[in-house]
Design an enzyme around this catalytic site. Structure first.
Site, short mmCIF file in Angstrom:
data_model
loop_
_atom_site.label_atom_id
_atom_site.label_comp_id
_atom_site.label_asym_id
_atom_site.label_seq_id
_atom_site.Cartn_x
_atom_site.Cartn_y
_atom_site.Cartn_z
N ASP A 180 0.70 -0.76 0.22
CA ASP A 180 0.04 0.03 -0.26
C ASP A 180 0.41 1.08 0.41
O ASP A 180 2.03 1.23 -0.70
CB ASP A 180 -1.24 -0.06 1.65
CG ASP A 180 -2.06 0.60 1.14
OD1 ASP A 180 -3.06 0.76 0.17
OD2 ASP A 180 -2.43 1.40 1.88
N TYR A 196 -3.94 10.72 0.78
CA TYR A 196 -4.07 10.77 -0.50
C TYR A 196 -4.46 12.26 -1.56
O TYR A 196 -3.49 12.27 -2.43
CB TYR A 196 -5.43 10.27 -0.77
CG TYR A 196 -5.70 8.73 -0.10
CD1 TYR A 196 -5.73 7.66 -1.43
CD2 TYR A 196 -5.38 8.58 1.36
CE1 TYR A 196 -5.92 5.97 -1.26
CE2 TYR A 196 -5.20 6.86 1.10
CZ TYR A 196 -5.81 5.98 0.00
OH TYR A 196 -5.94 4.96 0.98
N HIS A 215 -3.51 -7.70 0.60
CA HIS A 215 -3.64 -6.54 0.39
C HIS A 215 -2.97 -6.37 2.37
O HIS A 215 -2.19 -5.71 1.99
CB HIS A 215 -4.58 -6.15 0.05
CG HIS A 215 -4.19 -3.84 0.54
ND1 HIS A 215 -3.61 -3.78 -0.55
CD2 HIS A 215 -4.40 -3.28 1.51
CE1 HIS A 215 -3.20 -2.77 -1.04
NE2 HIS A 215 -3.54 -1.91 0.14
#
Length: 451
Positions: free
Chosen positions: A231, A374, A429
């Site tokens: 990630d 983000y 993930h």
């Protein structure tokens, strides 16, 4: 006339495809320009900065725990909808079971004891108190054989993701390894996540955080070290390898993508029609993004990307609700664990593990600042860092439950020094949490190849 028109269209299509292929494979990169320093708080910078490393214990009081349980008891549930399960978002029945467990059975103070089994510290870098966990082998291991390893989490994870993998790395003799498999592991919290202070100014992108983490490793006295991540941790590991390649011996990634590449989606679209041209081999068929019809897979992919668009544009809007409602926060995070883990619901991630991670976000009130990362990474510098070639030795671990998987051929131009690739039999993930032994063995094997 129709023949000439058809020929013109064909030539145009070939030209477009040729341009896209050229963009994908031949783009030149100028060096990444990285500022040496910055200051991320509103307070004045002191003439002499505090470089001390301070012990830290994770502890929240009874009042905060009671407030959490009071809010849980006052939950206003959404209405039931026909056969929705996870297709419209977080499943209602699953959430009711989880919240009931959170309210009646989950023991936060017991989890605090677990969290504090390892040493935690704070140190101030560029004005921010950076939290990190430090796990060392016992004195029975030869110190000169112990390898430094920085492990970096992502969103919506935390340093807690690495608790289950720690015994395999710091005590290999009792967990299927040899004395040469021992690591000293540093697990920092990204600024604005968990116990690391959030920036008060704009611009804290992956390049800035990578610089902060290189300063952390230098402050701890490591002349060379390995970095592992998935990630955001994957992007940060790659960026550290670019800006500090004289100290980063190698990087191990369990998530890899053409981050920041404008041609990535074009490649994905064209590869559906021409898989061989775009790097898909016969053995990659099971790993293809578009496994069924193109539009069905496009719907699946974009159906899970709403959070990304929201957090990359207006992260503070949902933060008001998530920071105020523990059930809202849990539903938001659990939906990602459901979609990105390998298996039904949240795979083999237990309620205790889920709620420990969620509770870290809740008690530290960092969901807003974590989502803000983000938006910060949509600046030009961050996007450039996501495309830059990484020259240090690289290992890629491919877990079958990962939500976006690509062939190694796609990333070889970015990682030209790939020394190990592994197709894992299970896991998703959150690899360190889901399959700690598999990931640990892969990290060990990679580091052995470089020594």
């Amino acid at each position: 006339t129709s023949t000439m028109l058809g020929l013109a269209v064909a030539v145009a299509v070939v030209a477009v495809v040729a341009f896209v292929v050229h963009e994908i494979f031949r783009r030149k990169h100028k060096p990444l320009e990285v500022a040496f320093d910055a200051w991320w708080t509103s307070r004045d910078r002191p003439a002499i900065e505090d470089a001390s490393i301070r012990p830290f214990a994770i502890k929240f009081g009874e009042e905060e725990v009671a407030d959490l349980k009071d809010r849980l008891s006052k939950t206003r549930w959404i209405d039931r909808f026909e056969d929705d399960r996870w297709s419209y978002g977080t499943d209602l029945d699953y959430m009711k079971r989880l919240v009931n467990y959170w309210k009646n059975d989950f023991d936060w103070h017991k989890q605090e004891v677990t969290l504090n089994q390892h040493d935690h510290f704070l140190t101030n870098i560029e004005g921010l108190d950076i939290h990190f966990m430090r796990c060392r082998p016992s004195n029975s291991y030869v110190k000169s054989n112990v390898k430094p390893l920085l492990m970096i989490h992502g969103w919506p994870g935390s340093f807690f993701e690495f608790y289950k993998i720690m015994p395999f790395l710091v005590d290999p003799l009792n967990h299927g390894g040899t004395e040469d498999d021992a690591f000293e592991v540093i697990c920092p919290s990204i600024p604005g996540y968990g116990f690391s202070q959030a920036a008060e100014k704009q611009g804290l992108d992956c390049v800035a955080v990578a610089r902060i983490f290189t300063k952390l490793m230098a402050r701890l006295g490591f002349e060379s070290y390995y970095v592992q991540g998935g990630d955001w941790g994957s992007l940060l590991a790659s960026t550290m390898a670019i800006i500090d390649k004289q100290h980063v011996k190698g990087i191990h990634l369990n998530f890899y993508l053409l981050l920041g590449s404008r041609s990535c989606f074009a490649r994905a679209v064209l590869s559906n029609a021409f898989p061989g041209l775009f790097g898909w081999l016969l053995r990659d068929n099971e790993r293809r993004i578009f496994k069924t019809s193109f539009f069905d897979e496009l719907k699946r992919l974009f159906g899970g990307m709403g959070y990304f668009l929201l957090q990359a544009t207006k992260p503070h809007t949902p933060a008001y609700a998530l920071n105020d409602s523990p059930v809202g926060l849990a539903a938001y995070i659990v939906e990602k664990f459901s979609g990105w883990s390998h298996g039904k619901d949240c795979g083999n991630v237990s309620f205790d593990d889920l709620l420990t991670n969620i509770s870290i976000y809740w008690f530290t009130q960092t969901i807003g600042s974590s989502m803000r990362f983000y938006k910060e990474n949509f600046d030009r510098q961050a996007r450039k860092a996501g495309r830059m070639p990484v020259e240090v030795p690289t290992a890629l671990a491919d877990f079958p439950g990962e939500f976006f998987r690509v062939p190694v051929n796609w990333v070889q131009y970015r990682f030209p020094n790939i020394v190990q690739t592994t197709e894992m039999p299970s896991g998703g993930h959150f690899a360190a949490l889901e399959e700690p032994e598999l990931l640990a063995k892969d990290i060990r094997g990679f580091c052995h190849k470089l020594n």
